[in-house]
Motif scaffolding. Structure first.
Motif, PDB file in Angstrom:
ATOM      1  N   GLY A  13       0.765  -1.075  -0.186  1.00  0.00           N
ATOM      2  CA  GLY A  13       0.016  -0.050   0.233  1.00  0.00           C
ATOM      3  C   GLY A  13       0.780   1.214   0.112  1.00  0.00           C
ATOM      4  N   ILE A  14       1.952   1.107   0.609  1.00  0.00           N
ATOM      5  CA  ILE A  14       2.863   2.384   0.880  1.00  0.00           C
ATOM      6  C   ILE A  14       3.564   2.557  -0.710  1.00  0.00           C
ATOM      7  N   GLN A  15       3.901   1.700  -1.411  1.00  0.00           N
ATOM      8  CA  GLN A  15       4.464   1.822  -2.593  1.00  0.00           C
ATOM      9  C   GLN A  15       3.163   2.283  -3.435  1.00  0.00           C
ATOM     10  N   ALA A  17       2.815   5.561   6.048  1.00  0.00           N
ATOM     11  CA  ALA A  17       1.838   5.565   5.030  1.00  0.00           C
ATOM     12  C   ALA A  17       1.709   7.105   5.025  1.00  0.00           C
ATOM     13  N   VAL A  18       1.599   7.890   6.112  1.00  0.00           N
ATOM     14  CA  VAL A  18       1.326   9.194   6.313  1.00  0.00           C
ATOM     15  C   VAL A  18       2.608  10.079   5.603  1.00  0.00           C
ATOM     16  N   GLU A  19       3.842   9.428   5.898  1.00  0.00           N
ATOM     17  CA  GLU A  19       5.000   9.889   5.394  1.00  0.00           C
ATOM     18  C   GLU A  19       4.862   9.964   3.795  1.00  0.00           C
ATOM     19  N   ALA A  20       4.300   8.811   3.188  1.00  0.00           N
ATOM     20  CA  ALA A  20       4.068   8.732   1.815  1.00  0.00           C
ATOM     21  C   ALA A  20       3.050   9.358   1.184  1.00  0.00           C
ATOM     22  N   GLY A  21       2.249   9.979   1.991  1.00  0.00           N
ATOM     23  CA  GLY A  21       1.200  10.786   1.522  1.00  0.00           C
ATOM     24  C   GLY A  21      -0.308  10.754   1.560  1.00  0.00           C
ATOM     25  N   ALA A  22      -0.262   9.614   2.519  1.00  0.00           N
ATOM     26  CA  ALA A  22      -1.870   9.242   2.953  1.00  0.00           C
ATOM     27  C   ALA A  22      -2.291  10.375   3.854  1.00  0.00           C
ATOM     28  N   HIS A  23      -3.597  10.607   3.758  1.00  0.00           N
ATOM     29  CA  HIS A  23      -4.024  11.819   4.501  1.00  0.00           C
ATOM     30  C   HIS A  23      -4.831  11.626   5.965  1.00  0.00           C
ATOM     31  N   ASP A  24      -4.830  10.490   6.166  1.00  0.00           N
ATOM     32  CA  ASP A  24      -5.417   9.883   7.294  1.00  0.00           C
ATOM     33  C   ASP A  24      -5.183   8.346   7.462  1.00  0.00           C
ATOM     34  N   PHE A  25      -5.497   7.936   8.445  1.00  0.00           N
ATOM     35  CA  PHE A  25      -5.448   6.338   8.775  1.00  0.00           C
ATOM     36  C   PHE A  25      -6.804   5.907   9.555  1.00  0.00           C
ATOM     37  N   LEU A  26      -7.302   4.592   9.317  1.00  0.00           N
ATOM     38  CA  LEU A  26      -8.210   4.118  10.033  1.00  0.00           C
ATOM     39  C   LEU A  26      -7.739   2.631  10.402  1.00  0.00           C
ATOM     40  N   HIS A  27      -7.956   2.459  11.668  1.00  0.00           N
ATOM     41  CA  HIS A  27      -7.416   1.056  12.429  1.00  0.00           C
ATOM     42  C   HIS A  27      -8.494  -0.060  12.066  1.00  0.00           C
ATOM     43  N   LYS A  28      -8.059  -1.104  11.582  1.00  0.00           N
ATOM     44  CA  LYS A  28      -8.955  -2.355  11.622  1.00  0.00           C
ATOM     45  C   LYS A  28      -8.903  -2.974  13.001  1.00  0.00           C
ATOM     46  N   PRO A  29      -9.960  -3.652  13.512  1.00  0.00           N
ATOM     47  CA  PRO A  29     -11.284  -3.548  13.174  1.00  0.00           C
ATOM     48  C   PRO A  29     -11.990  -2.040  13.246  1.00  0.00           C
ATOM     49  N   LEU A  56      -0.055   9.106  -6.091  1.00  0.00           N
ATOM     50  CA  LEU A  56       0.047  10.390  -5.690  1.00  0.00           C
ATOM     51  C   LEU A  56       1.006  11.223  -6.785  1.00  0.00           C
ATOM     52  N   SER A  57       2.047  10.345  -7.221  1.00  0.00           N
ATOM     53  CA  SER A  57       2.772  11.066  -8.343  1.00  0.00           C
ATOM     54  C   SER A  57       2.139  11.356  -9.494  1.00  0.00           C
ATOM     55  N   GLU A  58       1.106  10.656  -9.619  1.00  0.00           N
ATOM     56  CA  GLU A  58       0.249  10.861 -11.093  1.00  0.00           C
ATOM     57  C   GLU A  58      -1.055  11.774 -10.588  1.00  0.00           C
TER      58      GLU A  58
END
Length: 128
Positions: free
Chosen positions: A62-64, A93-105, A70-72
Motif C-alpha cells: 500500500g505504501i508503494q 503511510a502518512v509520510e508517503a502521502g496518505a491523508h489519514d488512517f483507519l484502524h482495523k477493525p 500520488l505522483s500521478e
C-alpha cells in the motif's frame, strides 16, 4: 455528500465489509483492488475521489501504491487502513502521502469520521 471510492485490500472479506459500510453511508464504490499494482491501474482509470488503501498486500504494498498514485494525481485523497498493531506502517503511510488512517477493525461511524477528516483537511489545504 457521497464520494467516489476505490477500495483496496487483499482480503475479499474486508473489501466486502468496506463496500457495505460505504454504500450504507451514501458513498459510491467505483472499484475494488486486491493489491497495490491493481490499485495503481484502477486509480488511473477510475479517477476516484478517495482511495481506502490497505498497507500490507502482495505484489506491491500500500505504501508503494500510495507514492505512485500520488505522483500521478495529487488531488485524490488516500485513507490508509491497517490493523492496530501496525503503527509504524501507519506512520510510513502518512509520510508517503496518505491523508489519514483507519484502524482495523472499525465501525461505520469510525469510517465516516475518517472520511470527513480527509476532506476537511483538503478544504484547509486549498485555502492556504
Amino acid at each position: 455528500m457521497g464520494r467516489k471510492v476505490l477500495v483496496v485490500d487483499d482480503a475479499a472479506f474486508v473489501r466486502e465489509v468496506l463496500r457495505t459500510h460505504l454504500q450504507r453511508l451514501g458513498h459510491e464504490v467505483v472499484g475494488e483492488a486486491a493489491n497495490g499494482a491493481e490499485a495503481i491501474a484502477m486509480a488511473q482509470k477510475l479517477k476516484p475521489e478517495l482511495i481506502i488503501m490497505d498497507l500490507v498486500m502482495p505484489e506491491k504494498s500500500g505504501i508503494q501504491a500510495i507514492k505512485e498514485i500520488l505522483s500521478e494525481n495529487r488531488r485524490v485523497r488516500i485513507l490508509a487502513c491497517s490493523t492496530i498493531d501496525q503503527e509504524l506502517m501507519m506512520t510510513r503511510a502518512v509520510e508517503a502521502g496518505a491523508h489519514d488512517f483507519l484502524h482495523k477493525p472499525f465501525k461505520a461511524k469510525d469510517l465516516q469520521e475518517r472520511i470527513d477528516s480527509v476532506f476537511s483537511n483538503q478544504s484547509r489545504e486549498e485555502l492556504i
